[in-house]
Enzyme design. Structure first.
Site, PDB file in Angstrom:
ATOM      1  CB  SER A 176     -12.303 -28.835  66.778  1.00  0.00           C
ATOM      2  OG  SER A 176     -13.632 -29.290  66.585  1.00  0.00           O
ATOM      3  CE  LYS A 198     -13.164 -32.109  63.353  1.00  0.00           C
ATOM      4  NZ  LYS A 198     -12.444 -31.351  64.405  1.00  0.00           N
TER       5      LYS A 198
END
Length: 314
Positions: free
Chosen positions: A79, A153
């Site tokens: 990701s 993230k």
């Protein structure tokens, strides 16, 4: 008698010499080797006695470093490509949050699952022995945990920001478009798979997105959960500062330049400045009154006349 006296005076010296020679002779015969063996044995035994203490101190220092300074985390997915690859080990700064520092736009952060983001995919299965070893090593910070449900993230917006992204457009923070070419995965679109916003981020929370947008279940996909896709800063473990492993991927993780745009802070900066002026005015007036009172220490009726007399031409 004189000779006997002289001889008697010489005997202690000769005796002392024989004693010294005797000591030297025993050393040469190997007696000193026995003493050396005993000393070596004592030193060896001393080392083995100190070894557990050294190991204990090392483990304690490792635990303190993991708790307050740095902790290693393993990247389990794609990701965050290409910034981070699957299997990378990153070091996370845990010291800054202890001093009240909060995540800033553009930083790559590790945070605990806010609830429902990972489901049952956070933990991995290992053998009983391997799992036990990994638990011990992860407890002291020498190995990533296999049980903690953590995510990594990039911070796009912080408390007070408004974030949005149209299907074929750029991500916008407080109306300003971000240039994400430096870190966005090649071929990815800013939000073509999941447009969002505008979303105003509550104070004390952040909006996060992966660099591989079409392969990242980030804030966009959890707006139906408590927090509406935002993450509490209390859930943030720390900022990822460097890729430590593998060796050929050593690199820092700086904040991209697009997040330094003054316009991003324009909306939030006006309020503090206005509040600063509003708070300064009463202080200035209060200080001015005190100065007048010191200079003209008279009754209220006489103060006005004294002030008038003090004026030029009064």
């Amino acid at each position: 008698m004189a000779v006997g006296a002289r001889s008697g005076h010489e005997e202690p010296g000769e005796s002392g010499k024989r004693l010294e020679d005797g000591r030297r002779d025993r050393s040469e015969d190997g007696g000193g080797g026995d003493d050396g063996g005993e000393m070596a044995g004592k030193k060896q035994r001393s080392f083995w006695k100190e070894l557990p203490i050294l190991v204990g101190i090392a483990l304690l220092l490792a635990l303190l470093i993991k708790t307050f300074l740095l902790q290693a985390f393993s990247i389990p997915s794609d990701s965050m490509q290409n910034t981070l690859q699957r299997g990378d080990r990153v070091l996370v700064d845990k010291l800054t949050p202890w001093f009240g520092g909060e995540p800033e736009r553009g930083e790559v952060v590790v945070f605990h699952d806010p609830g429902g983001w990972l489901g049952d995919t956070g933990a991995t299965e290992t053998g009983a022995v391997a799992g036990g070893v990994q638990k011990v090593l992860s407890f002291i910070g020498l190995m990533p945990s296999a049980e903690e449900k953590d995510l990594i993230k990039r911070v796009i917006g912080v408390g007070g920001d408004t974030v949005e992204c149209a299907k074929d457009g750029a991500v916008r923070v407080n109306g300003k478009a971000l240039d994400e070419t430096d870190y966005l995965y090649p071929g990815s679109t800013p939000c073509g798979d999941k447009p969002f916003g505008p979303v105003t981020i509550p104070d004390g929370r952040i909006w996060v997105m992966g660099d591989n947008r079409q392969n990242s279940l980030d804030s966009r996909y959890h707006q139906n959960l408590p927090g509406a896709g935002t993450v509490s800063v209390d859930e943030v473990v720390g900022r990822a500062v460097v890729v430590a492993w593998p060796v050929n991927r050593w690199q820092g993780l700086p904040v991209p330049g697009t997040f330094d745009q003054p316009a991003l802070n324009a909306a939030g900066a006006a309020a503090p400045v206005a509040l600063g002026f509003a708070g300064a005015v009463p202080l200035v007036l209060w200080r001015r009154r005190r100065l007048i009172a010191r200079e003209f220490p008279v009754s209220p009726q006489g103060r006005e006349s004294a002030a008038e007399k003090a004026q030029p031409g009064g």
